[in-house]
Write a protein that holds these residues in place. Sequence first.
Motif, PDB file in Angstrom:
ATOM      1  N   TYR A 321       0.838  -1.212   0.000  1.00 14.04           N
ATOM      2  CA  TYR A 321       0.000   0.000   0.000  1.00 14.04           C
ATOM      3  C   TYR A 321       0.872   1.261   0.000  1.00 14.04           C
ATOM      4  O   TYR A 321       0.545   2.257  -0.678  1.00 14.04           O
ATOM      5  CB  TYR A 321      -0.923   0.009   1.217  1.00 14.04           C
ATOM      6  CG  TYR A 321      -2.172  -0.836   1.046  1.00 14.04           C
ATOM      7  CD1 TYR A 321      -3.035  -0.629  -0.031  1.00 14.04           C
ATOM      8  CD2 TYR A 321      -2.501  -1.830   1.967  1.00 14.04           C
ATOM      9  CE1 TYR A 321      -4.181  -1.402  -0.192  1.00 14.04           C
ATOM     10  CE2 TYR A 321      -3.650  -2.599   1.813  1.00 14.04           C
ATOM     11  CZ  TYR A 321      -4.485  -2.381   0.729  1.00 14.04           C
ATOM     12  OH  TYR A 321      -5.618  -3.141   0.573  1.00 14.04           O
ATOM     13  N   LEU A 322       1.976   1.234   0.748  1.00 10.53           N
ATOM     14  CA  LEU A 322       2.869   2.398   0.756  1.00 10.53           C
ATOM     15  C   LEU A 322       3.476   2.624  -0.620  1.00 10.53           C
ATOM     16  O   LEU A 322       3.562   3.772  -1.084  1.00 10.53           O
ATOM     17  CB  LEU A 322       3.971   2.211   1.792  1.00 10.53           C
ATOM     18  CG  LEU A 322       4.928   3.400   1.922  1.00 10.53           C
ATOM     19  CD1 LEU A 322       4.230   4.593   2.569  1.00 10.53           C
ATOM     20  CD2 LEU A 322       6.177   3.025   2.712  1.00 10.53           C
ATOM     21  N   TYR A 340      -4.115   5.842  -0.334  1.00  5.87           N
ATOM     22  CA  TYR A 340      -3.312   4.652  -0.042  1.00  5.87           C
ATOM     23  C   TYR A 340      -2.539   4.789   1.265  1.00  5.87           C
ATOM     24  O   TYR A 340      -2.274   3.772   1.931  1.00  5.87           O
ATOM     25  CB  TYR A 340      -2.394   4.325  -1.221  1.00  5.87           C
ATOM     26  CG  TYR A 340      -3.157   3.639  -2.344  1.00  5.87           C
ATOM     27  CD1 TYR A 340      -3.622   2.339  -2.196  1.00  5.87           C
ATOM     28  CD2 TYR A 340      -3.449   4.309  -3.526  1.00  5.87           C
ATOM     29  CE1 TYR A 340      -4.354   1.712  -3.196  1.00  5.87           C
ATOM     30  CE2 TYR A 340      -4.177   3.692  -4.543  1.00  5.87           C
ATOM     31  CZ  TYR A 340      -4.625   2.387  -4.367  1.00  5.87           C
ATOM     32  OH  TYR A 340      -5.351   1.766  -5.360  1.00  5.87           O
ATOM     33  N   LEU A 341      -2.201   6.006   1.653  1.00  6.06           N
ATOM     34  CA  LEU A 341      -1.593   6.187   2.974  1.00  6.06           C
ATOM     35  C   LEU A 341      -2.548   5.743   4.077  1.00  6.06           C
ATOM     36  O   LEU A 341      -2.140   5.117   5.061  1.00  6.06           O
ATOM     37  CB  LEU A 341      -1.219   7.654   3.199  1.00  6.06           C
ATOM     38  CG  LEU A 341       0.084   8.173   2.588  1.00  6.06           C
ATOM     39  CD1 LEU A 341       0.333   9.594   3.048  1.00  6.06           C
ATOM     40  CD2 LEU A 341       1.273   7.293   2.936  1.00  6.06           C
ATOM     41  N   ALA A 358       6.896   0.552   6.770  1.00  6.28           N
ATOM     42  CA  ALA A 358       5.853   1.183   5.949  1.00  6.28           C
ATOM     43  C   ALA A 358       4.890   1.980   6.817  1.00  6.28           C
ATOM     44  O   ALA A 358       4.506   3.107   6.474  1.00  6.28           O
ATOM     45  CB  ALA A 358       5.098   0.122   5.155  1.00  6.28           C
ATOM     46  N   LEU A 359       4.488   1.406   7.948  1.00 10.70           N
ATOM     47  CA  LEU A 359       3.570   2.111   8.852  1.00 10.70           C
ATOM     48  C   LEU A 359       4.219   3.376   9.407  1.00 10.70           C
ATOM     49  O   LEU A 359       3.574   4.433   9.498  1.00 10.70           O
ATOM     50  CB  LEU A 359       3.151   1.186   9.993  1.00 10.70           C
ATOM     51  CG  LEU A 359       2.152   1.770  10.990  1.00 10.70           C
ATOM     52  CD1 LEU A 359       0.859   2.195  10.302  1.00 10.70           C
ATOM     53  CD2 LEU A 359       1.869   0.773  12.117  1.00 10.70           C
ATOM     54  N   LYS A 360       5.497   3.276   9.739  1.00  4.03           N
ATOM     55  CA  LYS A 360       6.191   4.453  10.261  1.00  4.03           C
ATOM     56  C   LYS A 360       6.264   5.553   9.204  1.00  4.03           C
ATOM     57  O   LYS A 360       6.036   6.732   9.494  1.00  4.03           O
ATOM     58  CB  LYS A 360       7.597   4.077  10.727  1.00  4.03           C
ATOM     59  CG  LYS A 360       8.326   5.266  11.336  1.00  4.03           C
ATOM     60  CD  LYS A 360       9.659   4.877  11.930  1.00  4.03           C
ATOM     61  CE  LYS A 360      10.335   6.112  12.531  1.00  4.03           C
ATOM     62  NZ  LYS A 360      11.640   5.814  13.118  1.00  4.03           N
TER      63      LYS A 360
END
Length: 495
Positions: A321-322, A340-341, A358-360
């Motif tokens: 997604y990132l 998408y973020l 990616a979450l960070k």
Amino acid sequence: MIVNCKKIVSLLLLLISSVTASANFSYNARCMEAYNAIFSLKLNEARALIREEKQQNPQNGITVLLDSYVDFFTVLTSDSKNEYEKLKARRSARIDALDGNDKSSPYYLFSQAEVYMQCGLLKGKFGDYMSSANDLKKARNMLRDNMKKYPDFLPSLKSIALIDVVFGALPSSMKSVASFLGMKGNIQTGVNQLEKLRLQIGNTKYSFFKDEVIFFLCYMDIDVLHNKDNYAKLSGYLADMDDKSLLRGYLQGYVASKTAHNDEAIKHLEKLPKGGPYTPLPAVNYLLGNAKLCRMDSDANVFLARYINEYKGMNFIKDSYLKLAYFYLLRGDEAKYQYYLKLVRARGYTVDEKDKQALKEANDSRPDVDLLKARLYFDGGYYAKALAELKDEKVNSFKIPRDKMEFYYRLGRVYERLNKQDEAVANYQKTINMGKGATYYYAANAALSIGSIYEKRRDNKRAASYYKQAIDMKNHEYEKSIEMQAEEGLDRVGK
């Protein structure tokens, strides 16, 4: 009456001995065909051949081993937790079935060890570390016993070498657990043994194991030793595998993508066989989407979205997604970038380091577009393009500290790959000076890279100093991976 009893006893003994004699380990033509189908990722074809062998030779213990191989590759290709649980549930029954087979065969202990090893490797993959270590310990003990009994049985060497690598590659936090269980390993020793076995096994009756040795060698070289310069060597190994094998084609693409041969990666991955007899392999779409993003291809999003839709496991969903968000950011589509973020934050898991990262990144400030392009070009091996994105930039043009340290880090990376080592060290040092207390990975990885540069120059004292700096930096991204590589570096330079 006594005579009749004796006759009955003799008849029973004859029947028991005939049943015992029928239990065997026969790697016959059909079993070899099933094994080859497994390593071509034609798992349904392998299952059919195994069923046929069970009907024809119900006492052949090799079918139990082949069933374990099928389950192992089913889990590897799908990352499915459900399939993993099935494999674990079947382990004990398989061990019991093999234990009741021909004890005089070199496959008796080997096959049981393989079942333990395959289950142990997957337990490690799914985070069940203590149980994984126990299974691998059982496997190693059996394999060592087998080597004493049958020193010329080469397949045992394959698995002993692999377990040696696994325990040698453990991070320091896990080595205490392994040590408690009496398990130690050495990465280079294991890899050297696999290299030797690849040459040794080819002209023997065990030559059909060669693809498995190559499979493990590729992953060890890329994921454990982190070699970036062995593309030609590994490609040569893979050329020996069946050219119709999905596994071979995938490994060619995987090795190319991990060694910055991006165009070759895309070429291999795009021509992979699909459908028909082949097992679905969602990881192909993930690799292809990333490779196309590094080349700035206009269809990178297609493959990343396909991976998300087809994949049923837990890894790289947030990362995909990132990458989709970055795909649209680079095209100036703000709405889709933001969309998408949000999905990075809402979907997927944080088991793998890439997903944590990616979450960070999704929760951090927006990336600088030029730095993002440089990062992607670098990952694809397009070093001149990466440098072009950086060379006209000035560090003070970046508004936030993160981007300033990333600027120096990216320059260091590019110069290192362009063999401008002094420029690389200078920029890495600036990264360390700015970021050694930050939660970003730039400073720690810069220290690791300088250590590697000095190690290649045989300046072991300086190399060790920077490896220790990398280890001493805490609470940053990719901490376990960087620490493990730095520890391996310290072992090599003898500090």
